[in-house]
Design an enzyme around this catalytic site. Structure first.
Site, PDB file in Angstrom:
ATOM      1  N   GLU A  47     -10.221 -24.326  42.796  1.00 57.10           N
ATOM      2  CA  GLU A  47      -9.483 -22.991  42.896  1.00 57.10           C
ATOM      3  C   GLU A  47     -10.440 -22.069  43.763  1.00 57.10           C
ATOM      4  O   GLU A  47     -10.381 -20.981  43.388  1.00 57.10           O
ATOM      5  CB  GLU A  47      -9.143 -22.597  41.480  1.00 57.10           C
ATOM      6  CG  GLU A  47      -7.936 -23.467  41.118  1.00 57.10           C
ATOM      7  CD  GLU A  47      -6.779 -22.594  40.437  1.00 57.10           C
ATOM      8  OE1 GLU A  47      -6.043 -23.177  39.901  1.00 57.10           O
ATOM      9  OE2 GLU A  47      -6.774 -21.380  40.916  1.00 57.10           O
ATOM     10  N   THR A 105     -14.390 -22.444  45.555  1.00 62.87           N
ATOM     11  CA  THR A 105     -15.802 -22.836  45.117  1.00 62.87           C
ATOM     12  C   THR A 105     -16.303 -21.585  44.667  1.00 62.87           C
ATOM     13  O   THR A 105     -15.857 -20.176  45.093  1.00 62.87           O
ATOM     14  CB  THR A 105     -16.537 -23.362  46.363  1.00 62.87           C
ATOM     15  OG1 THR A 105     -16.508 -22.593  47.374  1.00 62.87           O
ATOM     16  CG2 THR A 105     -15.737 -24.588  46.767  1.00 62.87           C
ATOM     17  N   GLN A 139     -30.672 -30.781  27.402  1.00 60.03           N
ATOM     18  CA  GLN A 139     -32.238 -30.392  27.102  1.00 60.03           C
ATOM     19  C   GLN A 139     -32.443 -30.379  25.817  1.00 60.03           C
ATOM     20  O   GLN A 139     -33.467 -31.119  25.218  1.00 60.03           O
ATOM     21  CB  GLN A 139     -32.412 -29.184  27.915  1.00 60.03           C
ATOM     22  CG  GLN A 139     -34.061 -29.078  27.983  1.00 60.03           C
ATOM     23  CD  GLN A 139     -34.824 -30.150  28.964  1.00 60.03           C
ATOM     24  OE1 GLN A 139     -34.189 -30.767  29.714  1.00 60.03           O
ATOM     25  NE2 GLN A 139     -36.179 -30.292  28.822  1.00 60.03           N
ATOM     26  N   ILE A 149      -4.873 -33.948  43.793  1.00 66.34           N
ATOM     27  CA  ILE A 149      -3.930 -32.861  43.032  1.00 66.34           C
ATOM     28  C   ILE A 149      -3.693 -33.221  41.752  1.00 66.34           C
ATOM     29  O   ILE A 149      -3.286 -34.416  41.325  1.00 66.34           O
ATOM     30  CB  ILE A 149      -2.325 -33.080  43.718  1.00 66.34           C
ATOM     31  CG1 ILE A 149      -2.520 -32.592  45.134  1.00 66.34           C
ATOM     32  CG2 ILE A 149      -1.295 -32.056  43.056  1.00 66.34           C
ATOM     33  CD1 ILE A 149      -2.933 -31.335  45.691  1.00 66.34           C
TER      34      ILE A 149
HETATM   35  C1  LIG Z   1     -10.815 -32.710  40.519  1.00 67.70           C
HETATM   36  C2  LIG Z   1     -10.169 -31.976  41.693  1.00 67.70           C
HETATM   37  C3  LIG Z   1      -8.901 -31.370  41.246  1.00 67.70           C
HETATM   38  C4  LIG Z   1      -8.136 -30.504  42.217  1.00 67.70           C
HETATM   39  N1  LIG Z   1      -6.922 -30.077  41.869  1.00 67.70           N
HETATM   40  C5  LIG Z   1      -6.204 -29.677  42.862  1.00 67.70           C
HETATM   41  C6  LIG Z   1      -4.708 -29.349  43.146  1.00 67.70           C
HETATM   42  O1  LIG Z   1      -4.292 -29.461  41.794  1.00 67.70           O
HETATM   43  N2  LIG Z   1      -4.242 -28.647  43.739  1.00 67.70           N
HETATM   44  C7  LIG Z   1      -4.714 -28.493  44.927  1.00 67.70           C
HETATM   45  O2  LIG Z   1      -4.158 -27.988  46.029  1.00 67.70           O
HETATM   46  N3  LIG Z   1      -5.982 -28.459  45.221  1.00 67.70           N
HETATM   47  C8  LIG Z   1      -6.876 -29.265  44.296  1.00 67.70           C
HETATM   48  N4  LIG Z   1      -8.405 -29.396  44.553  1.00 67.70           N
HETATM   49  C9  LIG Z   1      -8.647 -29.179  45.671  1.00 67.70           C
HETATM   50  C10 LIG Z   1      -9.647 -28.044  45.381  1.00 67.70           C
HETATM   51  O3  LIG Z   1      -9.302 -26.806  45.246  1.00 67.70           O
HETATM   52  C11 LIG Z   1     -10.736 -28.042  46.583  1.00 67.70           C
HETATM   53  O4  LIG Z   1     -11.627 -29.194  46.488  1.00 67.70           O
HETATM   54  C12 LIG Z   1     -11.735 -26.964  46.708  1.00 67.70           C
HETATM   55  O5  LIG Z   1     -10.886 -25.859  47.200  1.00 67.70           O
HETATM   56  C13 LIG Z   1     -12.770 -26.797  47.738  1.00 67.70           C
HETATM   57  O6  LIG Z   1     -12.389 -27.536  48.864  1.00 67.70           O
HETATM   58  P1  LIG Z   1     -12.879 -28.510  49.784  1.00 67.70           P
HETATM   59  O7  LIG Z   1     -13.110 -29.882  48.791  1.00 67.70           O
HETATM   60  O8  LIG Z   1     -12.126 -29.027  51.038  1.00 67.70           O
HETATM   61  O9  LIG Z   1     -14.398 -28.412  50.094  1.00 67.70           O
HETATM   62  P2  LIG Z   1     -14.843 -27.395  51.534  1.00 67.70           P
HETATM   63  O10 LIG Z   1     -14.035 -26.424  51.729  1.00 67.70           O
HETATM   64  O11 LIG Z   1     -15.020 -28.597  52.519  1.00 67.70           O
HETATM   65  O12 LIG Z   1     -16.215 -26.939  51.235  1.00 67.70           O
HETATM   66  C14 LIG Z   1     -17.322 -27.663  51.259  1.00 67.70           C
HETATM   67  C15 LIG Z   1     -18.808 -26.694  50.937  1.00 67.70           C
HETATM   68  O13 LIG Z   1     -18.597 -25.899  51.891  1.00 67.70           O
HETATM   69  C16 LIG Z   1     -18.536 -24.338  51.360  1.00 67.70           C
HETATM   70  N5  LIG Z   1     -17.546 -23.660  52.299  1.00 67.70           N
HETATM   71  C17 LIG Z   1     -16.675 -23.706  52.809  1.00 67.70           C
HETATM   72  N6  LIG Z   1     -16.228 -22.546  53.606  1.00 67.70           N
HETATM   73  C18 LIG Z   1     -17.129 -21.524  53.100  1.00 67.70           C
HETATM   74  C19 LIG Z   1     -16.957 -20.247  53.530  1.00 67.70           C
HETATM   75  N7  LIG Z   1     -16.006 -19.540  54.354  1.00 67.70           N
HETATM   76  N8  LIG Z   1     -18.084 -19.527  53.068  1.00 67.70           N
HETATM   77  C20 LIG Z   1     -19.041 -20.139  52.333  1.00 67.70           C
HETATM   78  N9  LIG Z   1     -18.992 -21.357  51.979  1.00 67.70           N
HETATM   79  C21 LIG Z   1     -18.104 -21.957  52.337  1.00 67.70           C
HETATM   80  C22 LIG Z   1     -18.045 -24.566  50.051  1.00 67.70           C
HETATM   81  O14 LIG Z   1     -18.234 -23.441  49.112  1.00 67.70           O
HETATM   82  C23 LIG Z   1     -18.544 -25.857  49.709  1.00 67.70           C
HETATM   83  O15 LIG Z   1     -19.710 -25.729  49.143  1.00 67.70           O
HETATM   84  C24 LIG Z   1      -8.831 -30.302  43.569  1.00 67.70           C
HETATM   85  C25 LIG Z   1     -10.319 -30.580  43.595  1.00 67.70           C
HETATM   86  C26 LIG Z   1     -10.564 -31.400  42.638  1.00 67.70           C
HETATM   87  C27 LIG Z   1     -12.068 -32.165  43.113  1.00 67.70           C
END
Ligand SMILES: Cc1cc2nc3c(=O)[nH]c(=O)nc-3n(C[C@H](O)[C@H](O)[C@H](O)COP(=O)(O)OP(=O)(O)OC[C@H]3O[C@@H](n4cnc5c(N)ncnc54)[C@H](O)[C@@H]3O)c2cc1C
Length: 379
Positions: free
Chosen positions: A361, A363, A334, A155
């Site tokens: 927000e 991917t 580069q 978060i």
């Molecule tokens: C530095 C940082 C700050 C953040 N800040 C906040 C915040 O303030 N509040 C908050 O609530 N969250 C926050 N997040 C969370 C962030 O929004 C999530 O990390 C992001 O939405 C991806 O979720 P995940 O990490 O679980 O990846 P996963 O959902 O596990 O995804 C892994 C991979 O699978 C792919 N994938 C998953 N499902 C699908 C699908 N249906 N179709 C195609 N591809 C898919 C994804 O694109 C990705 O490449 C933060 C994350 C980071 C790293």
């Protein structure tokens, strides 16, 4: 669509540019090197009333539009990506309060946020990332309160915020339709900051685990209604995507400007490297992609300000700007050659920072899913 600025916007922007150039940009390396949350920068923004930029005047803000917010956030992100992201994460707390808050909630929470408060929005959990409907944090009704148990991860602003919007399920068997958005104050019993995450970039940004352990939150702190939390989250993310896209744009612009400058100064074969067509083409591609990203994001802000559907364009802008930031920062390294790989120049930092925008927000894959969903429905 008209993106021309009013005199008021011009004046504000000129003031922000000055502060960014003189105070915020010179601290960007230090913020990263020392992993220091940019409190001084946020104080500068607060002194200019910018933390309450879009908050209505009735609650202590400036009541400006999202176009102005975008232009200002772009300058901040260009100067210091960490400060830009913290400023953007604040919007994720302010916007749902503005949109869904009761009069009482707005007075209690927006007024301090407009002044100098830091806000955070917490949805993500170990099993709920892209699959945002899989939130497991549970909220059980108990008299005039709910008792929250669960944990949130990654978060932004989490270690520094005074006010949090927390998404929890009040009806676990109903999926996303059972989600409720709660306003949780720092210091609430049973609400604590756990792990601080160590990241690839943005070392100064606070990204933490939030632990809810029998955390009692009054019913008065529910945003809109019980069971409407997923809607709160989705509407917040629609606006937040403009913010993330703008953050990416700022980082891309910074990398481009540094490459342009360096290409004019670096001499090889007795000429500045900018005289080589291969380098000119890299710069031309950077400038073109940045312009296109900017127009998509300004369009999304303009649509939002004019009460028109903006969600698809916000996703397009976030997707495109984050990929432009990645491409531009790689190309900037580069143009700098070996020096670009060294920590003495900011471009390696910008390259590490750019990656984040393709993840948060939603991917890039999720943005494409969202955009495809709109276009297949003919929207
Ligand atoms: C530095 C940082 C700050 C953040 N800040 C906040 C915040 O303030 N509040 C908050 O609530 N969250 C926050 N997040 C969370 C962030 O929004 C999530 O990390 C992001 O939405 C991806 O979720 P995940 O990490 O679980 O990846 P996963 O959902 O596990 O995804 C892994 C991979 O699978 C792919 N994938 C998953 N499902 C699908 C699908 N249906 N179709 C195609 N591809 C898919 C994804 O694109 C990705 O490449 C933060 C994350 C980071 C790293």
């Amino acid at each position: 669509m008209d993106f021309s600025l009013t005199e008021e916007q011009e004046l504000m922007l000129a003031e922000v540019k000055k502060v960014c150039k003189e105070k915020i940009a010179p601290r960007a390396e230090e913020v990263e090197r020392e992993g220091k949350f940019p409190k001084e920068n946020l104080k500068l923004l607060s002194d200019m009333d910018l933390l309450g930029l879009v908050i209505p005047e009735a609650y202590g803000g400036l009541g400006m539009d999202f176009m102005t917010w975008s232009l200002i956030a772009e300058e901040i992100s260009k100067a210091c990506g960490t400060t830009g992201l913290s400023f953007g994460a604040n919007l994720l707390c302010v916007y749902p309060l503005m949109t869904f808050g009761t009069e009482e909630q707005k007075k209690k929470y927006l007024v301090p946020l407009a002044k100098d408060g830091v806000g955070a929005f917490a949805l993500t959990e170990p099993e709920a990332g892209s699959d945002a409907g899989n939130v497991k944090t549970i909220a059980k009704e108990d008299g005039d309160s709910y008792i929250l148990n669960g944990r949130k991860i990654f978060i932004t602003n989490g270690g520094e915020a005074s006010t949090f919007i927390v998404i929890a399920t009040t009806r676990p068997n109903k999926g996303a339709r059972g989600f409720t958005a709660f306003i949780v104050e720092k210091g609430t019993k049973g609400f604590s900051v756990g792990q601080h995450f160590d990241k690839m970039g943005f070392a100064g940004l606070s990204n933490v685990e939030l632990v809810l352990d029998d955390c009692r939150v009054p019913k008065a702190n529910i945003l809109t209604q019980e069971g409407r939390g997923f809607r709160v989250a989705m509407e917040t993310f629609d606006v937040g995507r403009i913010g993330v896209g703008i953050g990416a744009l700022g980082v891309a612009e910074s990398a481009y400007e540094k490459a342009l400058q360096y290409s004019k100064e670096r001499i090889q074969f007795d000429k500045p490297i900018s005289s080589f067509q291969a380098v000119q083409h890299i710069l031309a591609d950077m400038a073109t992609e940045i312009e296109a990203a900017k127009l998509l994001l300004y369009e999304a802000a303009w649509l939002k300000d004019n009460g028109k559907p903006f969600e698809k364009v916000a996703s397009m802008g976030k997707l495109y700007a984050s990929e432009v930031a990645m491409n531009t920062t790689v190309k900037s390294v580069q143009v700098f050659g070996g020096s670009g790989y060294m920590k003495d120049y900011a471009v390696e930092r910008l390259m590490r920072e750019a990656k984040l925008f393709e993840i948060i927000e939603g991917t890039s894959q999720i943005q494409r899913n969202i955009i495809a969903n709109y276009i297949l429905k003919g929207k």
